[in-house]
Write a protein that holds these residues in place. Sequence first.
Motif, short mmCIF file in Angstrom:
data_model
loop_
_atom_site.label_atom_id
_atom_site.label_comp_id
_atom_site.label_asym_id
_atom_site.label_seq_id
_atom_site.Cartn_x
_atom_site.Cartn_y
_atom_site.Cartn_z
N ARG A 49 0.83 -1.21 0.00
CA ARG A 49 0.00 0.00 0.00
C ARG A 49 0.87 1.26 0.00
NH1 ARG A 49 -4.92 -1.41 4.26
NH2 ARG A 49 -5.96 -2.97 2.93
N GLN A 50 1.93 1.25 0.79
CA GLN A 50 2.83 2.40 0.82
C GLN A 50 3.50 2.61 -0.53
OE1 GLN A 50 3.40 4.75 3.14
NE2 GLN A 50 1.71 3.86 4.32
N ARG A 51 3.90 1.53 -1.18
CA ARG A 51 4.51 1.64 -2.50
C ARG A 51 3.54 2.24 -3.51
NH1 ARG A 51 4.60 -3.72 -5.45
NH2 ARG A 51 2.43 -3.02 -5.54
N ASP A 52 2.30 1.73 -3.51
CA ASP A 52 1.30 2.24 -4.46
C ASP A 52 0.95 3.69 -4.16
OD1 ASP A 52 1.36 -0.23 -5.57
OD2 ASP A 52 -0.54 -0.93 -4.71
N LEU A 53 0.96 4.06 -2.88
CA LEU A 53 0.70 5.45 -2.51
C LEU A 53 1.81 6.35 -3.03
CD1 LEU A 53 -1.19 7.37 -0.94
CD2 LEU A 53 0.24 6.95 1.08
N ARG A 54 3.06 5.90 -2.86
CA ARG A 54 4.19 6.68 -3.38
C ARG A 54 4.13 6.80 -4.89
NH1 ARG A 54 7.17 3.36 0.15
NH2 ARG A 54 8.06 2.29 -1.65
N LEU A 55 3.71 5.72 -5.55
CA LEU A 55 3.60 5.73 -7.00
C LEU A 55 2.55 6.74 -7.46
CD1 LEU A 55 4.28 4.64 -9.78
CD2 LEU A 55 2.68 2.77 -9.39
N GLY A 56 1.41 6.79 -6.77
CA GLY A 56 0.38 7.77 -7.11
C GLY A 56 0.88 9.20 -6.96
N PHE A 57 1.58 9.47 -5.85
CA PHE A 57 2.15 10.81 -5.65
C PHE A 57 3.21 11.11 -6.71
CE2 PHE A 57 0.58 10.59 -1.18
CZ PHE A 57 -0.10 11.79 -1.17
N LEU A 58 3.99 10.09 -7.07
CA LEU A 58 5.04 10.29 -8.07
C LEU A 58 4.44 10.67 -9.42
CD1 LEU A 58 8.00 10.13 -8.92
CD2 LEU A 58 7.68 7.68 -9.33
N ILE A 59 3.37 9.98 -9.84
CA ILE A 59 2.71 10.30 -11.11
C ILE A 59 2.18 11.72 -11.07
CG2 ILE A 59 0.75 9.74 -12.59
CD1 ILE A 59 1.12 6.81 -11.78
N HIS A 60 1.56 12.10 -9.95
CA HIS A 60 1.01 13.45 -9.83
C HIS A 60 2.12 14.50 -9.86
CE1 HIS A 60 -0.35 17.00 -7.50
NE2 HIS A 60 -1.50 16.78 -8.10
N ASP A 61 3.21 14.25 -9.13
CA ASP A 61 4.30 15.22 -9.07
C ASP A 61 4.98 15.39 -10.43
OD1 ASP A 61 3.84 15.71 -6.43
OD2 ASP A 61 5.42 14.38 -5.68
N VAL A 62 5.19 14.28 -11.13
CA VAL A 62 5.82 14.36 -12.45
C VAL A 62 4.95 15.17 -13.41
CG1 VAL A 62 6.49 13.01 -14.47
CG2 VAL A 62 7.18 12.26 -12.21
N MET A 65 5.15 18.90 -12.34
CA MET A 65 6.46 19.49 -12.64
C MET A 65 6.67 19.64 -14.14
SD MET A 65 8.76 17.46 -9.80
CE MET A 65 10.29 18.20 -10.35
N ARG A 66 6.17 18.69 -14.93
CA ARG A 66 6.31 18.79 -16.37
C ARG A 66 5.54 19.99 -16.92
NH1 ARG A 66 4.11 18.00 -21.17
NH2 ARG A 66 5.41 17.15 -22.86
N ARG A 67 4.31 20.18 -16.42
CA ARG A 67 3.53 21.33 -16.90
C ARG A 67 4.24 22.64 -16.58
NH1 ARG A 67 -0.86 18.39 -14.61
NH2 ARG A 67 -0.84 19.79 -12.81
N LYS A 68 4.77 22.75 -15.37
CA LYS A 68 5.45 23.98 -14.98
C LYS A 68 6.70 24.21 -15.81
CE LYS A 68 7.44 26.30 -10.95
NZ LYS A 68 7.73 26.20 -9.49
N ALA A 158 12.96 19.41 -28.21
CA ALA A 158 14.11 19.76 -27.37
C ALA A 158 13.77 19.56 -25.90
CB ALA A 158 14.53 21.20 -27.63
N PHE A 159 12.55 19.90 -25.51
CA PHE A 159 12.12 19.74 -24.11
C PHE A 159 12.09 18.26 -23.73
CE2 PHE A 159 8.71 18.96 -21.06
CZ PHE A 159 9.09 19.78 -20.01
N ASN A 160 11.52 17.42 -24.59
CA ASN A 160 11.43 16.00 -24.29
C ASN A 160 12.81 15.35 -24.20
OD1 ASN A 160 8.64 15.98 -24.14
ND2 ASN A 160 8.39 15.54 -26.33
N GLU A 161 13.72 15.76 -25.08
CA GLU A 161 15.06 15.19 -25.03
C GLU A 161 15.75 15.55 -23.71
OE1 GLU A 161 16.85 13.12 -26.98
OE2 GLU A 161 14.89 12.79 -27.90
N GLN A 162 15.51 16.75 -23.23
CA GLN A 162 16.10 17.17 -21.97
C GLN A 162 15.44 16.42 -20.80
OE1 GLN A 162 18.68 18.99 -21.54
NE2 GLN A 162 18.66 19.36 -19.33
N MET A 163 14.13 16.27 -20.83
CA MET A 163 13.40 15.62 -19.74
C MET A 163 13.71 14.13 -19.67
SD MET A 163 9.27 15.47 -19.13
CE MET A 163 9.03 14.52 -20.66
N LEU A 164 13.86 13.48 -20.83
CA LEU A 164 14.03 12.03 -20.88
C LEU A 164 15.48 11.62 -21.10
CD1 LEU A 164 10.96 11.26 -23.18
CD2 LEU A 164 11.04 11.14 -20.68
#
Length: 225
Positions: A49-62, A65-68, A158-164
Amino acid sequence: MLSRFTPAFLPLLGIPVALASQKNASTRITSTADGTLAPARSEEIANTRQRDLRLGFLIHDVSRMRRKAFDQFMRPLGITRAQWRVITYLSRQDGMMQTQLAELLEVGKASLGNLIDRLESAGWIERVADPTDKRAKRIYLAHSSQQLLAEIEEYEHAFNEQMLRNLTGDDRDTLMQLLSVIKQSLNDMDMVAAPSILPPRRIAWPPHANVVSRPRIERRAPVCQ
């Protein structure tokens, strides 16, 4: 399934590399004689459950941050993310009705109307009366927007190459596959039937929802002798 991932990709999902070599554990919940969960199994469920919770937060944060970062990256073009989305959607399906575009962008009609006004004033789009309904307007890309689209594509590349940049080609393919699976699961999710499969609530919300009102006790000031 985890064994197919490259070691560099696993930490991005919050999954330890060592987990890739483990076999899938049985999902059957074992219990002790008194009906409580066995300590090892209980800890495993808590860790999952803790792993899946962290994964959900990670998807949201990414996503946040990508939009910003993308907004800042596109700033030299003098266009915002909201304006870019309108233009790119029209590049895929030109001549949409404003109501249809609002549904795709998931914004209100009033908000989209103001955005369309600004794009039309800048010369990027045009409103044209619908041939079958003169009261309705269809939105088309202006000829001047073609150059803007080409610049957006170059900036986005250019943005995607930098991000990935820290992901290999195989990692990117795997990421696309996993995100596609999550997207399909969300599309298939029946939000109407969701309450029937949820566990019972343990805490009432708001907190005072189930509190029985108590009679008010009148307190009198002590009488001075």
